[in-house]
Design a protein around this motif. Structure first.
Motif, PDB file in Angstrom:
ATOM      1  N   ASP A 174       0.834  -1.203   0.000  1.00  0.00           N
ATOM      2  CA  ASP A 174       0.000   0.000   0.000  1.00  0.00           C
ATOM      3  C   ASP A 174       0.866   1.250   0.000  1.00  0.00           C
ATOM      4  O   ASP A 174       0.660   2.184  -0.772  1.00  0.00           O
TER       5      ASP A 174
ATOM      6  N   ALA B  71       1.052  12.475   3.847  1.00  0.00           N
ATOM      7  CA  ALA B  71       1.585  12.198   5.184  1.00  0.00           C
ATOM      8  C   ALA B  71       0.532  11.572   6.085  1.00  0.00           C
ATOM      9  O   ALA B  71       0.859  10.843   7.015  1.00  0.00           O
ATOM     10  N   MET B  72      -0.738  11.839   5.804  1.00  0.00           N
ATOM     11  CA  MET B  72      -1.813  11.308   6.645  1.00  0.00           C
ATOM     12  C   MET B  72      -2.375  10.010   6.083  1.00  0.00           C
ATOM     13  O   MET B  72      -3.490   9.624   6.425  1.00  0.00           O
ATOM     14  N   ASP B  73      -1.644   9.341   5.213  1.00  0.00           N
ATOM     15  CA  ASP B  73      -2.089   8.065   4.639  1.00  0.00           C
ATOM     16  C   ASP B  73      -3.316   8.245   3.742  1.00  0.00           C
ATOM     17  O   ASP B  73      -4.080   7.306   3.516  1.00  0.00           O
TER      18      ASP B  73
ATOM     19  N   PRO C 191     -11.442   3.040  -2.512  1.00  0.00           N
ATOM     20  CA  PRO C 191     -12.312   3.575  -1.468  1.00  0.00           C
ATOM     21  C   PRO C 191     -11.675   4.758  -0.752  1.00  0.00           C
ATOM     22  O   PRO C 191     -10.463   4.922  -0.757  1.00  0.00           O
ATOM     23  N   GLY C 192     -12.499   5.562  -0.164  1.00  0.00           N
ATOM     24  CA  GLY C 192     -12.004   6.680   0.630  1.00  0.00           C
ATOM     25  C   GLY C 192     -11.746   7.905  -0.225  1.00  0.00           C
ATOM     26  O   GLY C 192     -12.230   8.028  -1.341  1.00  0.00           O
TER      27      GLY C 192
ATOM     28  N   ARG D 220      -8.609   9.202  -1.034  1.00  0.00           N
ATOM     29  CA  ARG D 220      -7.255   9.343  -1.562  1.00  0.00           C
ATOM     30  C   ARG D 220      -7.259   9.878  -2.979  1.00  0.00           C
ATOM     31  O   ARG D 220      -6.571  10.845  -3.305  1.00  0.00           O
TER      32      ARG D 220
ATOM     33  N   LEU E 146       0.637  20.916  12.561  1.00  0.00           N
ATOM     34  CA  LEU E 146       0.848  19.922  11.506  1.00  0.00           C
ATOM     35  C   LEU E 146       1.221  18.574  12.094  1.00  0.00           C
ATOM     36  O   LEU E 146       0.727  17.533  11.680  1.00  0.00           O
TER      37      LEU E 146
ATOM     38  N   LEU F 213      -1.778  16.855  13.482  1.00  0.00           N
ATOM     39  CA  LEU F 213      -2.582  16.287  12.393  1.00  0.00           C
ATOM     40  C   LEU F 213      -1.982  14.992  11.874  1.00  0.00           C
ATOM     41  O   LEU F 213      -2.679  14.006  11.659  1.00  0.00           O
ATOM     42  N   LEU F 214      -0.660  15.025  11.687  1.00  0.00           N
ATOM     43  CA  LEU F 214      -0.011  13.866  11.092  1.00  0.00           C
ATOM     44  C   LEU F 214      -0.076  12.676  12.025  1.00  0.00           C
ATOM     45  O   LEU F 214      -0.296  11.552  11.604  1.00  0.00           O
TER      46      LEU F 214
ATOM     47  N   GLY G 150      -3.323  10.729  12.202  1.00  0.00           N
ATOM     48  CA  GLY G 150      -3.587   9.777  11.125  1.00  0.00           C
ATOM     49  C   GLY G 150      -5.009   9.877  10.655  1.00  0.00           C
ATOM     50  O   GLY G 150      -5.727  10.809  10.980  1.00  0.00           O
ATOM     51  N   CYS G 151      -5.459   8.928   9.923  1.00  0.00           N
ATOM     52  CA  CYS G 151      -6.806   9.033   9.404  1.00  0.00           C
ATOM     53  C   CYS G 151      -7.480   7.679   9.483  1.00  0.00           C
ATOM     54  O   CYS G 151      -7.196   6.775   8.702  1.00  0.00           O
TER      55      CYS G 151
ATOM     56  N   ARG H 171     -10.415   6.820   8.762  1.00  0.00           N
ATOM     57  CA  ARG H 171     -11.268   6.491   7.623  1.00  0.00           C
ATOM     58  C   ARG H 171     -10.510   5.764   6.531  1.00  0.00           C
ATOM     59  O   ARG H 171     -11.059   4.949   5.818  1.00  0.00           O
ATOM     60  N   GLU H 172      -9.218   6.088   6.378  1.00  0.00           N
ATOM     61  CA  GLU H 172      -8.499   5.608   5.208  1.00  0.00           C
ATOM     62  C   GLU H 172      -7.656   4.382   5.469  1.00  0.00           C
ATOM     63  O   GLU H 172      -7.062   3.856   4.557  1.00  0.00           O
TER      64      GLU H 172
ATOM     65  N   ARG I 191      -6.118   0.903   5.721  1.00  0.00           N
ATOM     66  CA  ARG I 191      -6.410  -0.362   5.048  1.00  0.00           C
ATOM     67  C   ARG I 191      -6.003  -1.485   5.984  1.00  0.00           C
ATOM     68  O   ARG I 191      -4.830  -1.638   6.272  1.00  0.00           O
TER      69      ARG I 191
ATOM     70  N   ALA J 121     -13.520   3.414   5.130  1.00  0.00           N
ATOM     71  CA  ALA J 121     -13.908   3.322   3.719  1.00  0.00           C
ATOM     72  C   ALA J 121     -13.542   1.968   3.120  1.00  0.00           C
ATOM     73  O   ALA J 121     -14.298   1.400   2.326  1.00  0.00           O
ATOM     74  N   TYR J 122     -12.381   1.450   3.494  1.00  0.00           N
ATOM     75  CA  TYR J 122     -11.940   0.171   2.933  1.00  0.00           C
ATOM     76  C   TYR J 122     -12.900  -0.938   3.329  1.00  0.00           C
ATOM     77  O   TYR J 122     -13.283  -1.771   2.506  1.00  0.00           O
TER      78      TYR J 122
END
Lengths: 650, 331, 187
Positions: free
Chosen positions: A81, A145-147, A167-168, A170, C13, C16-17, C20-21, C23-24, C26, C66-67
């Motif tokens: 990924d 940076a935030m994937d 998905p998502g 990106r 920043l 935020l980093l 992470g997120c 939602r995204e 995997r 989302a995945y």
């Protein structure tokens, strides 16, 4: 070694007085606000170049990590990924955030000076373009940076990047980044076309326009025609992903190939958009160091124009494996081969120029013979780009492309033409124009070291990839099996990448060191013939005390001759001379805007609109309100009007 | 310039001194189409290589002998004539290359005589291979391997079930994309028996790198024998462990996605497994086929090919042993 | 740029980093599954029976990713949920796109329905689907009624149009239902 202007001022005191008035008119607001609000093309150009080089370094770092992953089969540096995000970011950042912007950035700085005018046309649009570019670039790197970085490659084929298979958010960030960079690119291109066609020095007929300016004119027109195609493609994609339209859904009447056609209709001219400015830079450098004008000027101009036209007729060569009718594919083979002819013409003319010139003589040092660093990079261009052009002819052939398409052979090809054909001339141009950008000259010794490290490292990195591709290694793979003979070329390639990186790092160190302690440069350290060298290094905010007039394509040659000027431009308000398109007969004195903060507000408002619309469709509607307010502020009529008085030549 | 040549020779030599396994190499053609393309490659190499050297030599001359007077403009006519000659030379050479390219392209797209009809459906990230036959009972479905008879053209219909893939077997032919919503076709005529390897050549997502195809070219008789053997339903398990394994397969999650003809397992989302043990690789070329790798794969597919759609089905070690016994018996 | 501004933005920043997120992300390996055992509500004649139960942490995790929603859409077709539920509109099985949930509409209750099976024809998928697949399927089912955050949902699938764009659905909060009121599922 500057060409002194004809003595229009009765004495030094009058000249100083004139300069004081110009400084007052063209001065910038102080402090941080002044920095944000500037419309000076030189300041904007410099920050544009620095930003583009930062993106270049980031994208290059991504590539170094990718090469670490591929150094050995079954590497564990990056998982699948992350690797997919890395190569997608590398490609997208290099193509959208570095290659085109840096070429436009150099033009933003150099073109008004080279044409003898005071500023770029539409200075506030220029400032706006920089901010939009910066915000778009920041957005995608923060997302990465935030994937949430792109994972579908820089070319983003559907249906992989469609709503079902990506998905998502990106891909949405990626598609919107394209919109940002296209807005920025279009803005600068419009300004460049207007400047080159309408704001040249009096007497600079079409036959006397420097080849670099011609290359930027053709490039900018190409941008205007090509970028709307990718904006359309990415907008359709965003729409499919956000609100469920069916543009790319074959089951509902859409087509997966629609994306490819739209994208490559932009994508092929895009690489020539990157390449043509480099051709112009080479002409400037070769001319200067061969100490003679480029051979066969009309042929050179026609070659540039022909390349620009032809590049729009080649895009299907990226789709030879997609199953389109063979007769159609054959047409694109012929067209793709044909575009080698104008490039061949240019190569011939440059070599002929060097042959009949004195390339190894150093200006101001009669006894010594050496090749100046800018010319060294141009020689590197010849060695690398022509090889890339040869492999380009190879991939233009449908049958051969069916074997090497989407393999490392193509990776080798395009890196040879992009790095060899665009980055090497760019670095040479940096060495060439650095005195003009900053008033200091880069170190020759470090320059030579950078060149040889970059040249050797580049070849070590990318030459083995030709063989890798023919041995069966496809692109965009995060790992590969052992036992197919791919281990050694990959290892060599990775080691080469470190050497290339060392060369680039040395160049950066050279720049930093020169900015801190470098030796100051005069107005024209290279003895070059074009107008940007007729003013100080770096130029004052108003560029030229009086508008220069040109009588030949090499106005500063022979050295020592006086440069005629045209007086009459006002000093108490910002003005530039607008001249006719073909013969550069002065027409009007055009008012240029003062510095202002509205371009920044507009860029911020557009950023809000674009980023909001990644998440919600209503962002398009509601986000348009701040944009409308900002644009209203920007276009609010000011008191100054363009004046229609004449101008006198002296 | 000579330095570049030195580097490129060194690089080529370095790249060439590998114990090269050429099963996936376009430089070791084993089929008509790959050979035709090989002739274009050689023609290109000669013409482009010589032109490149010519340019480098001219540049070297220009740099070493440049002695013009800087601003003198004499000799322009000679230069212009040279330019015209150069343009004619390039145009001529390009015409030759274009014509050769057309000719070979026509051959690649010629209608084959009495082809073996195959249909390949690409899915993320494996290949479904169907051998078509006018007699529906002789329609054969297998996965991740392609066996072809020597000297007979194989006409392969190319479809995709999800995203764009590309079928590429470099030793036999060029590549062709598999695009959802379109049916493409490619013809391959193998001329040498042996083992080859194909790989997906269009970025198709997470495991694009691990979507390989095991290709074997057999003598026509051996091919016919193989095909008949594949048409037979699955061998019944003999040992008690294997029988238990069959029960596990049919009653647990496996049957939802996989089909084994001769049992009640009829899933079509995943690869057909009727003759799994007759294949040489697992998971589209990711692993070799043997007990150990099969057991490891069943225990945790995500460890070998993260993102693949096959889940790690929870089961006891005994059940897994039995399952492996059963599956390894499916020759 | 003044240094205080620069420090402040760097800190922001970094925050935020590091966040992470969610939602995204995997996740290919199954998240640890200590699924709470839920009891299906068989009657609305209970205090508080009309309230939708809140989702567990695991359920929320799958629902906001989302995945996982995308994988769920794949299982929905692969395991033939359409056979009884259509594309969400219902056929011989109840509709999944509306606000009526006989056995509860939170993601935990949907997951339990899938794993346990339910009277009148819903098979039990325990042992056939892995737990992660069932969670992913539940997340997708929730998205059919607009109950998944819109930035984690695919707008449409490739293939013939089978639902309105899922990113444009209004959120239909699950309401309780007395199973005795309807003998045939509402269209």
């Amino acid at each position: 070694m500057s060409a002194p202007a004809a003595p229009v001022f009765p004495d030094d005191e009058a000249r100083d007085q004139a300069r004081k008035e110009l400084a007052a008119t063209w001065g910038e607001r102080p402090g941080f606000i002044g920095w944000l609000a500037t419309v000076d093309h030189k300041r904007i150009g410099r920050r544009y170049i620095v930003t583009a080089m930062v993106f270049f370094a980031l994208a290059g770092a991504l590539a170094l990590v990718m090469r670490l992953q591929l150094m050995f089969p079954g590497g564990h540096v990056l998982g699948p990924d992350r690797y997919n995000q890395f190569f997608s970011m590398h490609g997208s950042a290099m193509m959208f955030l570095f290659a085109v912007p840096v070429m436009e950035a150099v033009a933003v700085f150099v073109i008004p000076l080279m044409l003898g005018t005071r500023n770029l046309a539409f200075p506030r649009l220029n400032a706006f373009s920089y901010w939009v570019y910066l915000f778009g670039g920041i957005m995608i790197f923060v997302a990465f940076a935030m994937d949430v970085g792109p994972e579908g490659g820089w070319f983003g084929y559907v249906p992989l990047t469609g709503p079902e298979f990506s998905p998502g958010k990106r891909t949405d960030f990626w598609a919107q980044m394209i919109t940002f960079t296209e807005v920025a690119g279009l803005s600068v291109s419009v300004a460049l076309v207007a400047t080159i066609l309408a704001m040249r020095a009096p007497g600079m007929t079409l036959r006397r326009i420097p080849l670099y300016a011609w290359s930027m004119l053709v490039t900018s027109l190409m941008v205007i025609f090509a970028m709307p195609a990718v904006m359309l493609a990415s907008t359709f994609l965003i729409s499919d992903r956000l609100v469920g339209t069916q543009f790319y859904n074959p089951a509902e009447g859409g087509d997966a190939l629609l994306w490819q056609h739209l994208f490559w209709f932009f994508g092929h001219p895009e690489v020539y958009i990157i390449f043509l400015p480099a051709l112009g830079m080479i002409s400037s450098i070769v001319e200067t160091f061969a100490r003679r004008p480029i051979v066969a000027y009309p042929a050179m101009v026609l070659a540039l124009v022909a390349t620009g036209f032809l590049s729009f007729g080649l895009w299907v060569h990226h789709m030879f494996a997609a199953g389109l009718p063979p007769a159609g594919n054959g047409f694109y083979t012929a067209a793709s081969m044909m575009i080698a002819i104008p490039s061949g013409v240019q190569v011939f003319c440059w070599i002929a120029t060097l042959w009949t010139g004195t390339p190894r003589r150093v200006p101001g040092e009669p006894g010594r013979q050496r090749i100046a660093v800018p010319l060294l990079f141009v020689l590197g261009f010849f060695a690398l780009f022509v090889l890339g052009g040869m492999t380009g002819v190879m991939v233009a052939s449908v049958p051969l492309d069916l074997q090497v398409h989407d393999t490392y052979f193509v990776v080798a090809h395009f890196h040879y033409v992009l790095i060899g054909g665009a980055v090497f001339p760019l670095i040479g141009a940096f060495f060439f124009w650095f005195p003009k950008f900053t008033g200091r000259q880069l170190s020759e010794r470090l320059g030579r070291w950078s060149f040889w490290l970059m040249f050797a490292g580049f070849n070590l990195t990318f030459f083995p990839m030709h063989r890798l591709g023919l041995m069966g290694m496809p692109r965009r793979v995060y790992t590969y099996p052992s036992g197919l003979g791919w281990e050694l070329p990959n290892l060599v390639s990775t080691v080469g990448s470190w050497i290339l990186a060392a060369g680039v790092l040395l160049f950066v160190l050279n720049v930093v060191r020169t900015l801190l302690v470098g030796k100051p440069a005069g107005d024209n350290p290279w003895g070059a013939p074009t107008l940007e060298w007729a003013t100080s290094s770096p130029p004052p905010p108003w560029n030229f005390d009086e508008a220069p007039v040109v009588k030949s394509a090499t106005p500063l040659w022979p050295p020592g001759r006086l440069l005629p000027v045209m007086t009459g431009l006002a000093r108490h308000k910002r003005e530039a001379l607008v001249t006719s398109s073909t013969d550069a007969v002065p027409a009007v004195r055009w008012a240029l805007p003062d510095p202002g903060i509205w371009p920044l507000w507009s860029a911020l408002a557009i950023t809000v609109l674009f980023v909001w619309s990644i998440f919600q469709a209503k962002g398009v509607a509601w986000g348009a309100i701040p944009v409308a307010i900002a644009l209203t502020g920007w276009f609010w009529p000011k008191r100054s009007q363009p004046s229609l008085g004449g101008a006198k030549e002296k | 310039m000579s330095r570049l040549r030195g580097w490129s020779v060194a690089a080529v030599a370095a790249a060439g001194t590998c114990g090269c396994n050429r099963i996936q190499s376009a430089l070791a053609p084993a089929g008509d189409q790959a050979r035709d393309i090989g002739t274009i490659w050689e023609l290109m190499l000669w013409i482009c290589g010589s032109t490149y050297l010519l340019v480098l030599v001219a540049l070297a001359f220009a740099m070493l002998r440049g002695h013009g007077d800087g601003h003198r403009v004499a000799g322009e006519r000679t230069i212009e004539r040279g330019l015209a000659g150069w343009v004619l030379l390039i145009a001529g050479l390009l015409t030759v290359l274009t014509a050769a390219s057309f000719a070979v392209d026509r051959r690649l797209h010629a209608t084959p005589e009495n082809p073996l009809k195959i249909q390949v459906t690409a899915k993320q990230w494996w290949w479904q291979v169907d051998y078509l036959d006018p007699d529906p009972s002789r329609h054969l479905t297998t996965a991740n391997e392609l066996r072809l008879p020597r000297d007979r053209p194989a006409e392969i219909q190319l479809r995709s079930a999800d995203v764009i893939h590309s079928l590429w077997i470099p030793a036999l032919a060029g590549k062709e994309d598999l695009i959802p919503g379109r049916e493409n076709r490619i013809v391959m005529t193998p001329r040498q028996t042996g083992d080859f390897r194909g790989q997906c050549a269009e970025f198709c997502g997470l495991q694009h790198a691990k979507m390989a195809l095991d290709v074997q070219v057999l003598e026509p008789a051996a091919f016919a024998q193989w095909r008949n053997a594949q048409l037979a339903p699955a061998t019944s398990p003999v040992s008690a462990s294997a029988r238990h394994g069959e029960r596990v397969f049919v009653s647990a999650a496996c049957a939802l996605c996989h089909r084994i003809r001769g049992t009640s397992a009829g899933g079509v989302s995943g690869p057909e497994l009727t003759h799994l043990a007759s294949r040489r690789t697992l998971a589209a070329g990711t692993l070799k086929m043997d007990r150990g790798t099969l057991a490891a794969w069943l225990a945790d597919p995500q460890a070998h090919k993260p993102g693949v759609d096959m889940p790690a089905v929870p089961m006891s070690a005994r059940d897994r042993e039995a399952l492996v016994d059963y599956l390894m018996g499916l020759r | 740029m003044c240094s205080r501004f620069r420090t402040a933005s760097a800190v922001a920043l970094a925050v935020l980093l590091l966040a992470g997120c969610e939602r995204e992300r995997r996740e290919y390996h199954a998240a640890p599954t200590q699924a709470p055992g839920t009891q299906p509500r068989l009657s609305t004649l209970q205090p508080g029976a009309d309230q939708a139960t809140p989702a567990s942490a695991i359920g929320r995790h799958y629902e906001n990713n989302a995945y996982h929603v995308s994988q769920g859409s794949k299982w929905y077709r692969w395991f033939n949920c359409n056979g009884c539920h259509g594309n969400g509109g219902g056929a011989i099985g109840p509709a999944l796109m509306d606000a009526r949930w006989r056995y509860g509409g939170s993601i935990d209750e949907v997951h339990a329905s899938i794993m346990d099976g339910r009277p009148n024809g819903m098979p039990s998928w325990r042992g056939k689907l892995t737990d992660q697949q069932a969670w992913q399927l539940s997340a997708y089912v929730r998205s059919l009624s607009g109950n998944v955050r819109k930035d984690a949902v695919p707008s449409r699938l490739d293939g013939m149009r089978s639902t309105p764009p899922l990113t444009q659905l209004p959120e239909l909060d699950p309401e309780g239902d007395d199973p005795s009121a309807h003998t045939v599922p509402q269209p």
